[in-house]
Design a protein around this motif. Structure first.
Motif, PDB file in Angstrom:
ATOM      1  N   MET A 136       0.667   4.351  -2.595  1.00  0.00           N
ATOM      2  CA  MET A 136       0.303   5.705  -2.162  1.00  0.00           C
ATOM      3  C   MET A 136       1.355   6.714  -2.588  1.00  0.00           C
ATOM      4  O   MET A 136       1.039   7.843  -2.962  1.00  0.00           O
ATOM      5  N   GLU A 137       2.612   6.313  -2.552  1.00  0.00           N
ATOM      6  CA  GLU A 137       3.679   7.208  -3.024  1.00  0.00           C
ATOM      7  C   GLU A 137       3.520   7.494  -4.515  1.00  0.00           C
ATOM      8  O   GLU A 137       3.739   8.624  -4.963  1.00  0.00           O
ATOM      9  N   ASP A 192       4.385  13.185  -2.217  1.00  0.00           N
ATOM     10  CA  ASP A 192       4.630  13.505  -0.802  1.00  0.00           C
ATOM     11  C   ASP A 192       3.393  14.031  -0.084  1.00  0.00           C
ATOM     12  O   ASP A 192       3.469  14.393   1.091  1.00  0.00           O
ATOM     13  N   ALA A 218       7.806  -3.225   0.862  1.00  0.00           N
ATOM     14  CA  ALA A 218       7.803  -2.678   2.205  1.00  0.00           C
ATOM     15  C   ALA A 218       7.116  -3.657   3.144  1.00  0.00           C
ATOM     16  O   ALA A 218       6.284  -4.455   2.740  1.00  0.00           O
ATOM     17  N   THR A 254      -1.348  -5.297   0.576  1.00  0.00           N
ATOM     18  CA  THR A 254      -0.866  -5.138  -0.794  1.00  0.00           C
ATOM     19  C   THR A 254      -2.039  -5.210  -1.761  1.00  0.00           C
ATOM     20  O   THR A 254      -3.116  -5.700  -1.413  1.00  0.00           O
ATOM     21  N   HIS A 311      -0.067  14.078   1.894  1.00  0.00           N
ATOM     22  CA  HIS A 311      -0.632  13.183   2.898  1.00  0.00           C
ATOM     23  C   HIS A 311      -1.973  12.643   2.399  1.00  0.00           C
ATOM     24  O   HIS A 311      -2.808  13.375   1.895  1.00  0.00           O
ATOM     25  N   ASP A 334       2.139  -2.977   6.769  1.00  0.00           N
ATOM     26  CA  ASP A 334       1.942  -1.850   7.675  1.00  0.00           C
ATOM     27  C   ASP A 334       0.780  -2.066   8.630  1.00  0.00           C
ATOM     28  O   ASP A 334       0.412  -1.173   9.391  1.00  0.00           O
ATOM     29  N   HIS A 350       0.817  -1.210   0.000  1.00  0.00           N
ATOM     30  CA  HIS A 350       0.000   0.000   0.000  1.00  0.00           C
ATOM     31  C   HIS A 350       0.853   1.264   0.000  1.00  0.00           C
ATOM     32  O   HIS A 350       0.560   2.225  -0.713  1.00  0.00           O
ATOM     33  N   GLY A 351       1.909   1.252   0.828  1.00  0.00           N
ATOM     34  CA  GLY A 351       2.733   2.459   0.931  1.00  0.00           C
ATOM     35  C   GLY A 351       3.352   2.847  -0.395  1.00  0.00           C
ATOM     36  O   GLY A 351       3.433   4.036  -0.732  1.00  0.00           O
ATOM     37  N   ARG A 352       3.810   1.865  -1.164  1.00  0.00           N
ATOM     38  CA  ARG A 352       4.421   2.163  -2.454  1.00  0.00           C
ATOM     39  C   ARG A 352       3.389   2.704  -3.436  1.00  0.00           C
ATOM     40  O   ARG A 352       3.673   3.600  -4.230  1.00  0.00           O
ATOM     41  N   LYS A 369      -5.337   5.817   4.235  1.00  0.00           N
ATOM     42  CA  LYS A 369      -5.498   4.525   3.590  1.00  0.00           C
ATOM     43  C   LYS A 369      -6.882   4.392   2.960  1.00  0.00           C
ATOM     44  O   LYS A 369      -7.034   3.720   1.937  1.00  0.00           O
TER      45      LYS A 369
END
Length: 358
Positions: free
Chosen positions: A60-61, A66, A302, A100, A68, A305, A56-58, A71
């Motif tokens: 969102m990037e 950058d 990653a 993921t 905010h 999370d 998820h983090g990848r 989720k």
């Protein structure tokens, strides 16, 4: 675009995504509406993963850079994208599991993956069958038909686009190198000269152009290329060409017969080149021949999370099924994420202009 198209086309209709200008989705050859740019960024990031799970983090990037975002925003985008696939008879290609998302599309249906497959085939043929290697790279470059992800913006998108452009340029040089080694110096001169006009600061292009001109019996013109490079570099950065180009100039000046040997074409210390997919994992691997080892840039997943997708599958063993790497696109989804070869002499710089053919 209405859903009647999907009904008429049926579940076996070909679904394609093209990035020739703007990202476009077609069903049975007919346009199908895509969502807002954030949804499109999510789609491209999932496609780039080549069927692997993406944290998820990848994602969102890739979507928000950058900025905010919660989720829940990612969940909503994924839900909308899943509905879009369901509307064209593909309800299960996008799945969520353990922090993921995974988009299960055969690599053969994604043109950027077909590109990498052909480049890898060319890498194997380089030095062994240069005519075949050149033909494979020619075929790969014909997949480039416009600026990658044209019209889309964002740091992740810009970096991805830049990588694709640099990759294309590296394959262009390897194509010319293989073709010249195969005895096609005269035939490739128009394209190399056009490439040099487009990239007068590129010493790799100048290197191959000097070799091609010398092998074509045009020693004065080959020597003039180095002067053109030096003039451009002095005007722009206040420096002259690097030692390899100066040494090549001296060898041409004294008509060194060693320049006609196949190994003379390789740029000294060359390690950069087109990225090709590693066969067993997502990520990029530098295009190199057996004389180079290259480096790898691998997408490292990653850690989980702790967040769960609202509609993800129950937890279980992680799986990254690798769809069959066939260049044929089975009924399903296809992507075009590539750019054009800007060479007036033709796609691969021959006397004949094959631009736009496939």
């Amino acid at each position: 675009m209405t859903k009647e198209i999907a009904v008429k086309a049926g579940p076996e209709a070909l679904v394609e995504f093209k990035v020739l200008g703007a990202l476009q989705m077609t069903v049975g050859g007919q346009p199908w509406e895509l969502g807002a740019e954030q949804e499109q960024r999510l789609l491209v990031a999932l496609l780039d993963a080549r069927g692997a799970q993406v944290p998820h983090g990848r994602l969102m990037e890739a979507v928000w850079d950058d900025q905010h975002a919660a989720k829940d925003d990612l969940y909503k985008l994924a839900y909308t994208l899943r509905k879009r696939f369901a509307a064209v008879g593909r309800p299960s290609v996008l799945t969520g599991r353990s922090g993921t998302y995974q988009l299960a599309i055969p690599p053969g249906c994604v043109d950027v993956h077909r590109f990498h497959e052909r480049v890898e085939q060319a890498r194997v043929a380089v030095g062994r069958d240069d005519a075949q290697a050149a033909a494979l790279m020619e075929d790969a470059l014909r997949l480039h038909q416009g600026e990658p992800l044209a019209g889309m913006r964002g740091r992740w998108v810009d970096n991805y686009r830049h990588g694709l452009v640099e990759e294309r340029r590296a394959v262009e040089l390897r194509l010319y190198e293989a073709a010249i080694r195969d005895g096609q110096s005269r035939e490739r001169l128009p394209g190399l000269q056009a490439l040099f006009r487009e990239r007068p600061q590129d010493e790799g292009v100048a290197w191959l152009l000097m070799h091609a001109l010398y092998r074509a019996g045009r020693q004065p013109d080959a020597l003039a290329v180095r002067h053109d490079v030096d003039g451009h570099l002095v005007d722009t950065i206040g420096a002259e060409s690097l030692r390899p180009l100066r040494e090549l100039y001296d060898r041409i000046l004294r008509q060194d017969t060693g320049l006609l040997q196949p190994e003379a074409l390789s740029y000294p210390g060359h390690s950069a080149g087109a990225r090709v997919r590693a066969p067993d994992r997502p990520g990029w691997q530098v295009f190199h021949d057996d004389r180079d080892q290259g480096e790898e840039k691998v997408m490292n997943a990653a850690p989980d999370d702790g967040f769960q997708d609202h509609d993800e599958q129950p937890d279980g063993p992680a799986a990254n099924p690798e769809p069959a790497a066939s260049p044929r696109c089975q009924p399903g989804t296809s992507i075009v994420i590539n750019g054009a070869v800007h060479a007036p002499g033709g796609v691969i710089g021959t006397q004949n202009n094959h631009y736009g053919q496939s």
